[in-house]
Design a protein around this motif. Structure first.
Motif, PDB file in Angstrom:
ATOM      1  N   LEU A  72     -11.621  61.048   8.280  1.00  0.00           N
ATOM      2  CA  LEU A  72     -11.635  59.584   8.291  1.00  0.00           C
ATOM      3  C   LEU A  72     -12.206  59.046   9.601  1.00  0.00           C
ATOM      4  N   LEU A  73     -11.879  59.686  10.703  1.00  0.00           N
ATOM      5  CA  LEU A  73     -12.418  59.290  12.005  1.00  0.00           C
ATOM      6  C   LEU A  73     -13.934  59.476  12.045  1.00  0.00           C
ATOM      7  N   SER A  75     -15.967  59.569   9.468  1.00  0.00           N
ATOM      8  CA  SER A  75     -16.553  58.581   8.555  1.00  0.00           C
ATOM      9  C   SER A  75     -16.651  57.211   9.219  1.00  0.00           C
ATOM     10  N   GLY A  76     -15.592  56.806   9.886  1.00  0.00           N
ATOM     11  CA  GLY A  76     -15.604  55.522  10.596  1.00  0.00           C
ATOM     12  C   GLY A  76     -16.629  55.502  11.720  1.00  0.00           C
ATOM     13  N   THR A  77     -16.755  56.602  12.423  1.00  0.00           N
ATOM     14  CA  THR A  77     -17.737  56.705  13.508  1.00  0.00           C
ATOM     15  C   THR A  77     -19.157  56.613  12.962  1.00  0.00           C
ATOM     16  N   VAL A  79     -20.090  55.054  10.189  1.00  0.00           N
ATOM     17  CA  VAL A  79     -20.300  53.652   9.801  1.00  0.00           C
ATOM     18  C   VAL A  79     -20.669  52.828  11.033  1.00  0.00           C
ATOM     19  N   TYR A  80     -19.918  52.983  12.108  1.00  0.00           N
ATOM     20  CA  TYR A  80     -20.204  52.242  13.341  1.00  0.00           C
ATOM     21  C   TYR A  80     -21.582  52.600  13.889  1.00  0.00           C
ATOM     22  N   TRP A  83     -24.352  51.088  11.797  1.00  0.00           N
ATOM     23  CA  TRP A  83     -24.330  49.635  11.981  1.00  0.00           C
ATOM     24  C   TRP A  83     -24.978  49.274  13.313  1.00  0.00           C
ATOM     25  N   ILE A  99     -20.500  60.235   4.341  1.00  0.00           N
ATOM     26  CA  ILE A  99     -19.219  59.534   4.200  1.00  0.00           C
ATOM     27  C   ILE A  99     -18.610  59.805   2.822  1.00  0.00           C
TER      28      ILE A  99
END
Length: 156
Positions: A72-73, A75-77, A79-80, A83, A99
């Motif tokens: 999850l970390l 995946s979030g990284t 996305v950031y 972006w 992801i």
């Protein structure tokens, strides 16, 4: 970002549908193995409690939840990162694949306590002892795309 989320959605859906079909409908979890196109493609049931090739498999709830949190970390990284740096379309698709694959394996860890691997490919007289799944392919291909596809050039 729409491209990232669509690629993640379709990757996750494909991963989970193939697992349902092979593991449950074809009952690979009981049968253990099904020869599809031997020796090139076979289904071999493997429950992976670790990361790739079973590394860090600890057969404990602590290991399982650490690997879920790590996925999850990451995946979030990703996305950031996409972006912020905005790769080209192929990079966005790769990010979504990574992801979606990571989330597919997270779902497995939550539902089964391990990742359901079932694809086994061998060739040319070399027997491959490892199994993998659609999520693993997507994670690998997505990571390669993110490394190889440059970010869009920003105007001044």
């Amino acid at each position: 970002m729409r491209t990232v989320f669509l690629a993640a959605f379709w990757t996750l859906l494909l991963d989970q549908v193939t697992k349902i079909l092979v593991v449950h409908v074809l009952d690979l979890r009981t049968r253990g193995e099904i020869d599809v196109l031997p020796p090139v493609l076979n289904f071999r049931m493997a429950w992976n409690e670790g990361i790739n090739f079973g590394l860090f498999a600890g057969n404990s709830d602590v290991t399982r939840w650490i690997l879920i949190a790590l996925a999850l970390l990451i995946s979030g990284t990703v996305v950031y990162w996409v972006w912020r740096d905005r790769p080209r379309r192929l990079g966005l698709i790769g990010a979504g694949m990574l992801i979606g694959g990571a989330l597919g394996n997270v779902i497995d860890r939550i539902l089964y306590g391990a990742v359901a691997d079932f694809l086994n490919m061998s060739c040319c007289g070399i027997e491959n002892p490892f199994a993998f799944n659609v999520a693993d392919i997507a994670i690998f291909a997505g990571a390669i795309a993110l490394v190889l596809v440059p970010a869009e050039k920003k105007g001044r």
